[in-house]
Motif scaffolding. Structure first.
Motif, PDB file in Angstrom:
ATOM      1  N   ARG A  64      27.447  60.552 -70.220  1.00 54.72           N
ATOM      2  CA  ARG A  64      27.431  59.950 -68.877  1.00 54.72           C
ATOM      3  C   ARG A  64      26.210  59.071 -68.628  1.00 54.72           C
ATOM      4  O   ARG A  64      25.960  58.665 -67.497  1.00 54.72           O
ATOM      5  CB  ARG A  64      27.541  61.024 -67.781  1.00 54.72           C
ATOM      6  CG  ARG A  64      28.863  61.758 -67.780  1.00 54.72           C
ATOM      7  CD  ARG A  64      28.842  62.984 -66.901  1.00 54.72           C
ATOM      8  NE  ARG A  64      27.961  64.000 -67.451  1.00 54.72           N
ATOM      9  CZ  ARG A  64      28.295  64.813 -68.454  1.00 54.72           C
ATOM     10  NH1 ARG A  64      29.482  64.720 -69.013  1.00 54.72           N
ATOM     11  NH2 ARG A  64      27.453  65.724 -68.906  1.00 54.72           N
ATOM     12  N   VAL A  65      25.434  58.802 -69.661  1.00 54.49           N
ATOM     13  CA  VAL A  65      24.223  57.989 -69.528  1.00 54.49           C
ATOM     14  C   VAL A  65      24.369  56.709 -70.344  1.00 54.49           C
ATOM     15  O   VAL A  65      24.733  56.753 -71.525  1.00 54.49           O
ATOM     16  CB  VAL A  65      22.981  58.765 -70.012  1.00 54.49           C
ATOM     17  CG1 VAL A  65      21.735  57.896 -69.894  1.00 54.49           C
ATOM     18  CG2 VAL A  65      22.809  60.056 -69.220  1.00 54.49           C
ATOM     19  N   ALA A  66      24.065  55.582 -69.721  1.00 57.95           N
ATOM     20  CA  ALA A  66      24.013  54.311 -70.439  1.00 57.95           C
ATOM     21  C   ALA A  66      22.648  54.173 -71.095  1.00 57.95           C
ATOM     22  O   ALA A  66      21.623  54.221 -70.409  1.00 57.95           O
ATOM     23  CB  ALA A  66      24.263  53.148 -69.494  1.00 57.95           C
ATOM     24  N   ARG A  67      22.628  54.038 -72.392  1.00 60.00           N
ATOM     25  CA  ARG A  67      21.378  53.836 -73.126  1.00 60.00           C
ATOM     26  C   ARG A  67      21.243  52.337 -73.414  1.00 60.00           C
ATOM     27  O   ARG A  67      22.050  51.756 -74.145  1.00 60.00           O
ATOM     28  CB  ARG A  67      21.383  54.616 -74.443  1.00 60.00           C
ATOM     29  CG  ARG A  67      20.081  54.485 -75.235  1.00 60.00           C
ATOM     30  CD  ARG A  67      20.255  54.992 -76.658  1.00 60.00           C
ATOM     31  NE  ARG A  67      20.447  56.428 -76.716  1.00 60.00           N
ATOM     32  CZ  ARG A  67      19.459  57.304 -76.922  1.00 60.00           C
ATOM     33  NH1 ARG A  67      18.212  56.878 -77.079  1.00 60.00           N
ATOM     34  NH2 ARG A  67      19.720  58.588 -76.975  1.00 60.00           N
ATOM     35  N   ILE A  68      20.217  51.728 -72.837  1.00 58.25           N
ATOM     36  CA  ILE A  68      19.940  50.305 -73.049  1.00 58.25           C
ATOM     37  C   ILE A  68      18.628  50.200 -73.815  1.00 58.25           C
ATOM     38  O   ILE A  68      17.590  50.670 -73.352  1.00 58.25           O
ATOM     39  CB  ILE A  68      19.834  49.535 -71.723  1.00 58.25           C
ATOM     40  CG1 ILE A  68      21.120  49.689 -70.895  1.00 58.25           C
ATOM     41  CG2 ILE A  68      19.530  48.064 -71.980  1.00 58.25           C
ATOM     42  CD1 ILE A  68      21.030  49.076 -69.511  1.00 58.25           C
ATOM     43  N   THR A  69      18.674  49.575 -74.976  1.00 57.57           N
ATOM     44  CA  THR A  69      17.480  49.420 -75.806  1.00 57.57           C
ATOM     45  C   THR A  69      17.175  47.949 -76.004  1.00 57.57           C
ATOM     46  O   THR A  69      18.044  47.181 -76.435  1.00 57.57           O
ATOM     47  CB  THR A  69      17.676  50.087 -77.180  1.00 57.57           C
ATOM     48  OG1 THR A  69      18.063  51.459 -76.992  1.00 57.57           O
ATOM     49  CG2 THR A  69      16.394  50.035 -77.990  1.00 57.57           C
ATOM     50  N   LEU A  70      15.963  47.550 -75.667  1.00 53.43           N
ATOM     51  CA  LEU A  70      15.508  46.184 -75.914  1.00 53.43           C
ATOM     52  C   LEU A  70      15.287  46.039 -77.416  1.00 53.43           C
ATOM     53  O   LEU A  70      14.587  46.836 -78.025  1.00 53.43           O
ATOM     54  CB  LEU A  70      14.224  45.912 -75.138  1.00 53.43           C
ATOM     55  CG  LEU A  70      14.283  46.206 -73.628  1.00 53.43           C
ATOM     56  CD1 LEU A  70      12.927  45.934 -72.975  1.00 53.43           C
ATOM     57  CD2 LEU A  70      15.371  45.387 -72.949  1.00 53.43           C
ATOM     58  N   GLU A  71      15.880  45.001 -78.007  1.00 53.92           N
ATOM     59  CA  GLU A  71      15.948  44.922 -79.462  1.00 53.92           C
ATOM     60  C   GLU A  71      15.340  43.628 -80.023  1.00 53.92           C
ATOM     61  O   GLU A  71      15.986  42.876 -80.740  1.00 53.92           O
ATOM     62  CB  GLU A  71      17.408  45.038 -79.921  1.00 53.92           C
ATOM     63  CG  GLU A  71      18.012  46.418 -79.746  1.00 53.92           C
ATOM     64  CD  GLU A  71      17.650  47.378 -80.862  1.00 53.92           C
ATOM     65  OE1 GLU A  71      16.877  46.979 -81.762  1.00 53.92           O
ATOM     66  OE2 GLU A  71      18.142  48.521 -80.837  1.00 53.92           O
ATOM     67  N   ARG A  72      14.065  43.416 -79.722  1.00 57.67           N
ATOM     68  CA  ARG A  72      13.314  42.351 -80.406  1.00 57.67           C
ATOM     69  C   ARG A  72      12.010  42.968 -80.924  1.00 57.67           C
ATOM     70  O   ARG A  72      10.904  42.547 -80.526  1.00 57.67           O
ATOM     71  CB  ARG A  72      13.023  41.175 -79.462  1.00 57.67           C
ATOM     72  CG  ARG A  72      14.254  40.468 -78.912  1.00 57.67           C
ATOM     73  CD  ARG A  72      13.858  39.226 -78.113  1.00 57.67           C
ATOM     74  NE  ARG A  72      13.485  38.136 -79.003  1.00 57.67           N
ATOM     75  CZ  ARG A  72      12.545  37.219 -78.728  1.00 57.67           C
ATOM     76  NH1 ARG A  72      11.849  37.285 -77.603  1.00 57.67           N
ATOM     77  NH2 ARG A  72      12.278  36.250 -79.586  1.00 57.67           N
TER      78      ARG A  72
ATOM     79  N   GLY B 287      12.644  50.675 -75.479  1.00 59.47           N
ATOM     80  CA  GLY B 287      12.456  49.569 -76.406  1.00 59.47           C
ATOM     81  C   GLY B 287      12.563  50.031 -77.851  1.00 59.47           C
ATOM     82  O   GLY B 287      12.275  51.185 -78.168  1.00 59.47           O
ATOM     83  N   ALA B 288      12.967  49.131 -78.719  1.00 60.42           N
ATOM     84  CA  ALA B 288      13.029  49.431 -80.151  1.00 60.42           C
ATOM     85  C   ALA B 288      11.656  49.196 -80.781  1.00 60.42           C
ATOM     86  O   ALA B 288      10.877  48.364 -80.323  1.00 60.42           O
ATOM     87  CB  ALA B 288      14.071  48.537 -80.825  1.00 60.42           C
ATOM     88  N   GLY B 289      11.370  49.959 -81.818  1.00 68.35           N
ATOM     89  CA  GLY B 289      10.124  49.746 -82.544  1.00 68.35           C
ATOM     90  C   GLY B 289       8.918  50.312 -81.836  1.00 68.35           C
ATOM     91  O   GLY B 289       8.985  51.348 -81.175  1.00 68.35           O
TER      92      GLY B 289
END
Length: 258
Positions: free
Chosen positions: A11-19, A54-56
């Motif tokens: 039920r959770v949207a996972r948004i990851t910034l990918e740069r 965020g990624a990384g």
């Protein structure tokens, strides 16, 4: 989406910034994709909380300055109007809790993107920097709105002008963020927090969010009146009825976000 990843779990949207090679600095593509993802979160009733990270090694280093100086880029006159202001407006108005899981440096617009979220947690190694003054700019993306309300006028003024790097532990101490987790448990602990919110009465949380936001602008009597109005709305939800019934039956409630 090329610059973010978007998935829905529990039920959770996972948004990851990918740069990650740019410490997730924003370009136009990332900004527009994030707006699209937030619109999806608003439109889907099955999504009951949002987890932004965020990624990384970084959360977000803010604006990718190479785009600003690109003669074919959007230019500073469009970046706030078309990129950041639409993003923070969407988060601020979203009738669902948004968790910012700050995994590394959050600088400039990246810091203020995090601070506009409803619950901000950080890894112990993360940090926050109002980097704008270093290049002759002012804090944007809601920074001049959120910072003084979170940490007071003097601290907000000093951080905005001096651009000091604030370690996560200090950010927690001064009330800038909710909680710090050790690096080795951060991903698991911050996600668990978002899942917990996703299991809770979504409409009631949205009304709480509205009441807190309105409190910045109202008198005491006006706020009492608003609480009365919003409480009646909350009391009309299915989740309220389930919560009361579960309490009387001494069981764990099962909320549906309705």
């Amino acid at each position: 989406m090329a610059s973010i990843t978007f998935t829905v779990e529990q039920r959770v949207a996972r948004i990851t910034l990918e740069r990650p090679s740019k410490l997730n600095a924003f370009n136009r593509e990332m900004a527009l994709e994030l707006q699209e993802a937030l619109d999806e979160c608003a439109a889907r009733p099955s999504i009951r909380a949002v987890y932004l990270t965020g990624a990384g090694k970084g959360f977000s280093a803010g604006q990718d300055l190479s785009e600003v100086v690109d003669p074919h880029g959007p230019g500073m006159d469009r970046i706030l109007k078309e990129h950041y202001n639409p993003i923070v407006r969407r988060i601020f108005r979203l009738a669902k809790p948004v968790v910012a899981a700050v995994n590394g440096v959050a600088a400039g617009a990246g810091a203020n993107l995090a601070l506009c979220c409803d619950v901000v947690v950080a890894a112990a190694s993360a940090s926050f920097v109002q980097a704008f003054s270093k290049i002759g700019l002012i804090p944007d993306s809601g920074g001049t709105y959120f910072l003084p309300r979170l940490i007071g006028w003097q601290r907000a003024s000093a951080l905005a002008m001096l651009g000091d790097k604030v370690p996560a532990a200090e950010a927690e101490r001064m009330g800038m963020i909710y909680k710090v987790f050790a690096d080795d448990v951060f991903a698991e602990a911050s996600w668990a927090l978002a899942v917990q919110l996703g299991d809770m009465p979504t409409r009631g949380l949205a009304l709480t969010k509205e009441a807190l936001q309105q409190s910045f602008h109202q008198t005491f009597e006006e706020q009492l009146h608003l609480e009365d109005i919003l409480q009646q709305q909350a009391a009309g939800t299915e989740d309220y009825r389930e919560g009361v019934q579960a309490f009387l039956e001494k069981r764990t409630p099962v909320f549906k976000g309705q």
